[in-house]
Design a protein around this motif. Structure first.
Motif, PDB file in Angstrom:
ATOM      1  N   GLU A   1      16.513  81.478  63.354  1.00 49.33           N
ATOM      2  CA  GLU A   1      16.916  82.131  64.600  1.00 49.33           C
ATOM      3  C   GLU A   1      18.151  81.487  65.221  1.00 49.33           C
ATOM      4  OE1 GLU A   1      13.075  83.125  66.898  1.00 49.33           O
ATOM      5  OE2 GLU A   1      12.454  82.069  65.076  1.00 49.33           O
ATOM      6  N   ALA A   2      18.407  80.245  64.871  1.00 49.07           N
ATOM      7  CA  ALA A   2      19.632  79.562  65.299  1.00 49.07           C
ATOM      8  C   ALA A   2      19.906  78.426  64.326  1.00 49.07           C
ATOM      9  CB  ALA A   2      19.490  79.013  66.720  1.00 49.07           C
TER      10      ALA A   2
ATOM     11  N   ALA B   1      28.339  76.986  63.448  1.00 47.52           N
ATOM     12  CA  ALA B   1      27.070  76.630  64.093  1.00 47.52           C
ATOM     13  C   ALA B   1      26.826  77.397  65.382  1.00 47.52           C
ATOM     14  CB  ALA B   1      27.059  75.131  64.393  1.00 47.52           C
ATOM     15  N   ASP B   2      25.539  77.616  65.683  1.00 47.69           N
ATOM     16  CA  ASP B   2      25.155  78.123  67.013  1.00 47.69           C
ATOM     17  C   ASP B   2      25.152  76.981  68.021  1.00 47.69           C
ATOM     18  OD1 ASP B   2      24.499  80.913  66.295  1.00 47.69           O
ATOM     19  OD2 ASP B   2      22.954  79.967  65.060  1.00 47.69           O
ATOM     20  N   TYR B   3      24.753  75.790  67.558  1.00 44.74           N
ATOM     21  CA  TYR B   3      24.729  74.590  68.395  1.00 44.74           C
ATOM     22  C   TYR B   3      25.243  73.421  67.564  1.00 44.74           C
ATOM     23  CZ  TYR B   3      21.400  77.447  71.067  1.00 44.74           C
ATOM     24  OH  TYR B   3      20.802  78.462  71.769  1.00 44.74           O
TER      25      TYR B   3
END
Length: 201
Positions: free
Chosen positions: A130-131, A174-176
């Motif tokens: 999901e991330a 990246a998402d984070y």
């Protein structure tokens, strides 16, 4: 909330294990691809038989267990042989990881599940999570840490870093991002902030 499935990746010697431990410390459940990779090449496992069949007895210790150093010396200097090794191990790793993830989801429906996968982008597994969180340090720091950690030369360390996807590319995708260039305290502060952001999404 239902279980939140997060993919954690980075480059070699970027500190994924450190970030994994901190995520677990603050309540996440971990599925570690490196640990699963060790498990699937234990004696008696099908993957070890396939590896031995292709690479020969030279990659085994006298007791029949895998000699990681001997295998590493072969594959890190030959991309084709590395690809062969990965074609043996990756499906077995992925099957076992997904099985563990499904069990965690059933047993712990309201938690964050982190899958630590060094080659997440390279093996095109982004859609499973999901991330995606990338643990980042510069290429220079990767090489410095790898020389110290593995007691190898600068050239060897550079080769091992360069065989992977560029850390800067991973950072962009990246998402984070957790920047692990500083102190452990600085990294932990980012981990806590990440968890707060994830549970509030």
């Amino acid at each position: 909330m239902s279980a939140l499935l997060i993919g954690l990746t980075g480059g070699i010697a970027s500190g994924k294990s450190t970030v994994s431990r901190l995520l677990v410390k603050h309540g996440a459940l971990l599925v570690d691809a490196d640990q699963v990779a060790r498990d699937i090449v234990e004696q008696g496992q099908p993957a070890l038989k396939e590896i031995t069949s292709f690479f020969g007895q030279a990659v085994l210790h006298a007791d029949g267990s895998l000699n990681r150093a001997a295998l590493g010396a072969i594959v890190f200097s030959d991309k084709d042989k590395l690809a062969t090794l990965e074609s043996i191990t990756h499906p077995a790793i992925r099957t076992r990881m997904l099985s563990t993830i499904e069990r965690y989801k059933a047993e712990h429906p309201n938690t964050i599940i982190v899958a630590d996968i060094p080659l997440l982008y390279e093996t095109k597994q982004m859609h499973l999570y999901e991330a995606i969180v990338v643990v980042y340090v510069s290429r220079e720091i990767q090489i410095e840490r790898l020389v110290v950690r593995n007691n190898i030369t600068l050239d060897d360390a550079s080769s091992r870093v360069d065989i992977q996807m560029d850390i800067e590319q991973k950072r962009v995708l990246a998402d984070y991002v957790i920047d692990n260039s500083g102190s452990l305290e600085q990294t932990e502060k980012q981990v806590i902030e990440l968890i707060q952001r994830l549970v509030s999404v």
